[in-house]
Scaffold this motif. Sequence first.
Motif, PDB file in Angstrom:
ATOM      1  N   SER A  43      11.121   6.068   1.990  1.00  0.00           N
ATOM      2  CA  SER A  43      11.131   6.344   3.426  1.00  0.00           C
ATOM      3  C   SER A  43       9.829   5.833   4.030  1.00  0.00           C
ATOM      4  N   TYR A  44       9.917   5.483   5.301  1.00  0.00           N
ATOM      5  CA  TYR A  44       8.802   4.799   5.947  1.00  0.00           C
ATOM      6  C   TYR A  44       7.517   5.623   5.922  1.00  0.00           C
ATOM      7  N   ASP A  45       7.646   6.965   5.979  1.00  0.00           N
ATOM      8  CA  ASP A  45       6.402   7.744   6.029  1.00  0.00           C
ATOM      9  C   ASP A  45       5.759   7.897   4.659  1.00  0.00           C
ATOM     10  N   ASP A  46       6.445   7.458   3.592  1.00  0.00           N
ATOM     11  CA  ASP A  46       5.785   7.607   2.303  1.00  0.00           C
ATOM     12  C   ASP A  46       5.531   6.315   1.548  1.00  0.00           C
ATOM     13  N   TYR A  47       6.150   5.223   1.907  1.00  0.00           N
ATOM     14  CA  TYR A  47       5.912   3.967   1.178  1.00  0.00           C
ATOM     15  C   TYR A  47       6.082   2.848   2.193  1.00  0.00           C
ATOM     16  N   LEU A  48       4.963   2.386   2.702  1.00  0.00           N
ATOM     17  CA  LEU A  48       5.024   1.502   3.870  1.00  0.00           C
ATOM     18  C   LEU A  48       5.229   0.039   3.521  1.00  0.00           C
ATOM     19  N   VAL A  49       5.122  -0.305   2.245  1.00  0.00           N
ATOM     20  CA  VAL A  49       5.000  -1.720   1.882  1.00  0.00           C
ATOM     21  C   VAL A  49       6.210  -2.575   2.297  1.00  0.00           C
ATOM     22  N   VAL A 162      -2.751  -5.367  -4.028  1.00  0.00           N
ATOM     23  CA  VAL A 162      -3.709  -4.257  -4.167  1.00  0.00           C
ATOM     24  C   VAL A 162      -5.020  -4.922  -4.601  1.00  0.00           C
ATOM     25  N   PRO A 163      -6.027  -4.959  -3.697  1.00  0.00           N
ATOM     26  CA  PRO A 163      -7.163  -5.861  -3.928  1.00  0.00           C
ATOM     27  C   PRO A 163      -7.886  -5.688  -5.277  1.00  0.00           C
ATOM     28  N   ASP A 164      -8.177  -4.447  -5.693  1.00  0.00           N
ATOM     29  CA  ASP A 164      -8.885  -4.284  -6.975  1.00  0.00           C
ATOM     30  C   ASP A 164      -8.024  -4.776  -8.138  1.00  0.00           C
ATOM     31  N   ALA A 165      -6.760  -4.403  -8.098  1.00  0.00           N
ATOM     32  CA  ALA A 165      -5.853  -4.797  -9.184  1.00  0.00           C
ATOM     33  C   ALA A 165      -5.670  -6.310  -9.211  1.00  0.00           C
ATOM     34  N   ARG A 189      -4.467 -13.054   5.114  1.00  0.00           N
ATOM     35  CA  ARG A 189      -4.592 -11.771   4.402  1.00  0.00           C
ATOM     36  C   ARG A 189      -4.553 -10.684   5.454  1.00  0.00           C
ATOM     37  N   GLY A 190      -3.543  -9.825   5.362  1.00  0.00           N
ATOM     38  CA  GLY A 190      -3.418  -8.776   6.381  1.00  0.00           C
ATOM     39  C   GLY A 190      -4.470  -7.693   6.200  1.00  0.00           C
ATOM     40  N   GLU A 191      -4.593  -6.838   7.196  1.00  0.00           N
ATOM     41  CA  GLU A 191      -5.520  -5.695   7.128  1.00  0.00           C
ATOM     42  C   GLU A 191      -5.066  -4.736   6.028  1.00  0.00           C
ATOM     43  N   PRO A 192      -6.017  -4.088   5.325  1.00  0.00           N
ATOM     44  CA  PRO A 192      -5.612  -3.090   4.333  1.00  0.00           C
ATOM     45  C   PRO A 192      -4.921  -1.893   5.001  1.00  0.00           C
ATOM     46  N   PHE A 193      -3.886  -1.375   4.344  1.00  0.00           N
ATOM     47  CA  PHE A 193      -3.217  -0.153   4.847  1.00  0.00           C
ATOM     48  C   PHE A 193      -2.909   0.744   3.654  1.00  0.00           C
ATOM     49  N   GLN A 194      -2.703   2.031   3.935  1.00  0.00           N
ATOM     50  CA  GLN A 194      -2.370   2.987   2.863  1.00  0.00           C
ATOM     51  C   GLN A 194      -0.932   2.736   2.435  1.00  0.00           C
ATOM     52  N   MET A 195      -0.739   2.346   1.181  1.00  0.00           N
ATOM     53  CA  MET A 195       0.629   2.004   0.779  1.00  0.00           C
ATOM     54  C   MET A 195       1.496   3.240   0.519  1.00  0.00           C
ATOM     55  N   LEU A 196       0.880   4.349   0.101  1.00  0.00           N
ATOM     56  CA  LEU A 196       1.608   5.607  -0.149  1.00  0.00           C
ATOM     57  C   LEU A 196       0.810   6.736   0.512  1.00  0.00           C
ATOM     58  N   PRO A 197       0.838   6.818   1.847  1.00  0.00           N
ATOM     59  CA  PRO A 197      -0.110   7.702   2.531  1.00  0.00           C
ATOM     60  C   PRO A 197      -0.023   9.167   2.129  1.00  0.00           C
ATOM     61  N   PHE A 203      -4.634   4.716  -2.267  1.00  0.00           N
ATOM     62  CA  PHE A 203      -4.118   3.390  -2.653  1.00  0.00           C
ATOM     63  C   PHE A 203      -3.971   2.520  -1.399  1.00  0.00           C
ATOM     64  N   TYR A 204      -4.688   1.412  -1.377  1.00  0.00           N
ATOM     65  CA  TYR A 204      -4.599   0.487  -0.237  1.00  0.00           C
ATOM     66  C   TYR A 204      -3.963  -0.838  -0.671  1.00  0.00           C
ATOM     67  N   CYS A 205      -3.351  -1.493   0.288  1.00  0.00           N
ATOM     68  CA  CYS A 205      -2.616  -2.720   0.011  1.00  0.00           C
ATOM     69  C   CYS A 205      -2.817  -3.673   1.189  1.00  0.00           C
ATOM     70  N   GLU A 206      -2.709  -4.965   0.945  1.00  0.00           N
ATOM     71  CA  GLU A 206      -2.776  -5.981   2.018  1.00  0.00           C
ATOM     72  C   GLU A 206      -1.602  -6.938   1.814  1.00  0.00           C
ATOM     73  N   ILE A 207      -1.001  -7.389   2.889  1.00  0.00           N
ATOM     74  CA  ILE A 207       0.071  -8.381   2.742  1.00  0.00           C
ATOM     75  C   ILE A 207      -0.541  -9.777   2.900  1.00  0.00           C
ATOM     76  N   TRP A 208      -0.467 -10.556   1.838  1.00  0.00           N
ATOM     77  CA  TRP A 208      -0.996 -11.923   1.855  1.00  0.00           C
ATOM     78  C   TRP A 208       0.162 -12.918   1.991  1.00  0.00           C
ATOM     79  N   VAL A 209      -0.121 -13.984   2.722  1.00  0.00           N
ATOM     80  CA  VAL A 209       0.823 -15.105   2.760  1.00  0.00           C
ATOM     81  C   VAL A 209       0.136 -16.283   2.081  1.00  0.00           C
TER      82      VAL A 209
END
Length: 213
Positions: A43-49, A162-165, A189-197, A203-209
């Motif tokens: 669901s959108y409020d728990d896994y935004l990716v 996930v930048p560190d990974a 490289r998109g802005e970092p966002f909380q992937m599982l808020p 846990f932060y994630c960025e969407i790269w193209v």
Amino acid sequence: MSENELPDTKAGRVDWVIRAETNEEMRRRYDLWAQDYDSDVGSYDDYLVPWEATKVAEIVLSKEALILDAGAGTGLVGQTLKEAGFQRLIAVDYSEGMLDIARKKQVYEDVHQCDLSRPTQFETGSIDCVITCGTTTQMPCASLREFARIVRPKGKIIFAVVPDAWVDFGYADILSELEAQGKLSVKSRGEPFQMLPTTEPDFYCEIWVIDVR
Ligand SMILES: C[S@@+](CC[C@H](N)C(=O)[O-])C[C@H]1O[C@@H](n2cnc3c(N)ncnc32)[C@H](O)[C@@H]1O
């Protein structure tokens, strides 16, 4: 807890798959999690990716693009892409349990079980875009070489990073190598966002193209 038991909590399950020690152990854990995966994270409020990656796909792809969803799992990314109007979607994943759920959603024209630590059956340059979400800590980094092979020149790789990974799991080194060979270049490289808020607020994630040359 036995190897065949799912942890009781959502956070426990996220942690349990990440802590698998071998590729095969992780596949088995996803098979076991499959039935509960969507109620845990779908669901959108728990896994935004999937939603964030789809917004990016809408900017950089045409709706007719042939998109390979790598590590597709239960098809959450395919669902959001389909809702956004993308028509040509293929799913690959190595967990049959996850793919069984994906198949029932009927959003993919093809669903293939395959281990992305090995070469895939796709022909060189046959795909317009690979999209991959929730996989940086899981798929082997060599998959980036395979994506560079199967995506056509001027095609795209949309990677939820996930930048560190990205560094720790070896993707950064492979990307540098492919950039030096003139095969790939990072477009955005998109802005970092909380992937599982709610489950894992750290846990932060960025969407790269990534452009394929
Ligand atoms: C966190 S889930 C993400 C699923 C989906 N992309 C999503 O965003 O909901 C990670 C997926 O990667 C798959 N996976 C991990 N390693 C893989 C490998 N070596 N080959 C194919 N799939 C793999 C798992 O089976 C699982 O379905």
